[in-house]
Write an enzyme that holds these catalytic residues in place. Structure first.
Site, PDB file in Angstrom:
ATOM      1  N   CYS A 169       0.849  -0.988  -0.080  1.00 37.43           N
ATOM      2  CA  CYS A 169       0.026   0.075   0.018  1.00 37.43           C
ATOM      3  C   CYS A 169       0.749   1.235   0.126  1.00 37.43           C
ATOM      4  O   CYS A 169       1.370   1.635  -1.095  1.00 37.43           O
ATOM      5  CB  CYS A 169      -0.909  -0.115   0.997  1.00 37.43           C
ATOM      6  SG  CYS A 169      -2.563   1.092   1.025  1.00 37.43           S
ATOM      7  N   HIS A 213      -3.557  -5.795   1.214  1.00 37.10           N
ATOM      8  CA  HIS A 213      -2.914  -5.845   2.425  1.00 37.10           C
ATOM      9  C   HIS A 213      -2.683  -7.501   2.806  1.00 37.10           C
ATOM     10  O   HIS A 213      -3.484  -7.827   3.343  1.00 37.10           O
ATOM     11  CB  HIS A 213      -3.586  -5.060   3.626  1.00 37.10           C
ATOM     12  CG  HIS A 213      -3.456  -3.701   3.371  1.00 37.10           C
ATOM     13  ND1 HIS A 213      -2.124  -2.984   4.302  1.00 37.10           N
ATOM     14  CD2 HIS A 213      -3.942  -2.660   2.796  1.00 37.10           C
ATOM     15  CE1 HIS A 213      -2.298  -1.847   4.104  1.00 37.10           C
ATOM     16  NE2 HIS A 213      -3.302  -1.451   3.143  1.00 37.10           N
ATOM     17  N   GLU A 268      -1.062  -8.822   4.869  1.00 35.99           N
ATOM     18  CA  GLU A 268      -0.732  -8.965   6.217  1.00 35.99           C
ATOM     19  C   GLU A 268      -2.220  -8.942   7.167  1.00 35.99           C
ATOM     20  O   GLU A 268      -2.083  -9.192   8.287  1.00 35.99           O
ATOM     21  CB  GLU A 268       0.188  -8.022   6.713  1.00 35.99           C
ATOM     22  CG  GLU A 268      -0.327  -6.473   7.066  1.00 35.99           C
ATOM     23  CD  GLU A 268      -0.724  -5.673   5.783  1.00 35.99           C
ATOM     24  OE1 GLU A 268      -1.060  -4.674   6.201  1.00 35.99           O
ATOM     25  OE2 GLU A 268      -0.339  -6.157   4.834  1.00 35.99           O
TER      26      GLU A 268
END
Length: 222
Positions: free
Chosen positions: A85, A199, A201
């Site tokens: 990002c 994302h 994660e």
């Protein structure tokens, strides 16, 4: 595996990123933006957030942080770098990846899960996935509209640098932000620097909405 997570003023996904890699068994350090040298890392990650408040444009100020000189040298020597990002935006501003970002086509901040299609897996990052695989990963950005000139884009396709595209659950193109060719993730020519707006994660456990981020990040462990 040793991972360094770079923290700029305004970064807000550093702890999420550290947790994700630790969950996979990595030893993770935070690297403050004012540092001028890197330790012997297997991977350096530029996480998401709003570095320097996204003033001027996303990543435009962070590229001048002292740590970015070290990151650039690390990448030139073949070290693996992942930008997520805002981290992707910083890599673009630092010219470690081709192209640039503009505001989302609808001018709104977008935050939701979105499907992605694997376009090229001939790289360390996506080696655990197959070309054509559909994964579901959160996106959260206001400036994710990826742009690049036609000649560079052609070279990117020829080199296997376009690695992820936005799609629907069936793999049909579904572009949330106006990015050219619905591109969600790319890499450099030598395939050691990666950037994506979604994302991974945030997709590490089913209780959080999905585990598709696990296969992505695990690629760096091989």
């Amino acid at each position: 595996m040793k991972v360094g997570v770079v923290v700029f003023p305004g970064t807000n996904c550093d702890r999420d990123t550290k947790w994700a890699f630790e969950k996979l068994g990595a030893d993770v350090d935070f690297i403050w933006h004012s540092e001028k040298e890197l330790k012997n890392y297997d991977l350096v990650v530029l996480p998401g957030g709003f570095s320097y408040g996204d003033y001027l444009r996303s990543g435009a100020i962070a590229r001048f942080s002292p740590i970015m000189n070290a990151v650039s040298e690390y990448a030139k020597k073949g070290g693996y770098v992942l930008g997520i990002c805002n981290g992707f935006q910083i890599l673009l501003e630092s010219h470690l990846l081709p192209g640039g970002m503009t505001r989302n086509e609808n001018l709104h901040f977008i935050s939701k899960f979105h499907h992605l299609k694997v376009v090229d897996n001939n790289n360390k990052f996506l080696q655990n996935l197959n070309v054509g695989d559909i994964i579901n990963i959160p996106i959260a950005h206001a400036e994710g509209n990826y742009k690049v000139d036609e000649n560079t884009l052609k070279r990117m396709y020829d080199n296997g640098q376009v690695i992820l595209k936005y799609c629907d659950a069936k793999g049909n193109e579904l572009n949330p932000n106006g990015s050219v060719d619905a591109i969600a993730g790319i890499c450099n020519e030598t395939k050691n620097v990666f950037g994506l707006m979604p994302h991974p994660e945030r997709a590490m456990e089913s209780i959080l909405g999905g585990e598709d981020g696990v296969k992505m990040l695990e690629g760096f462990f091989k």
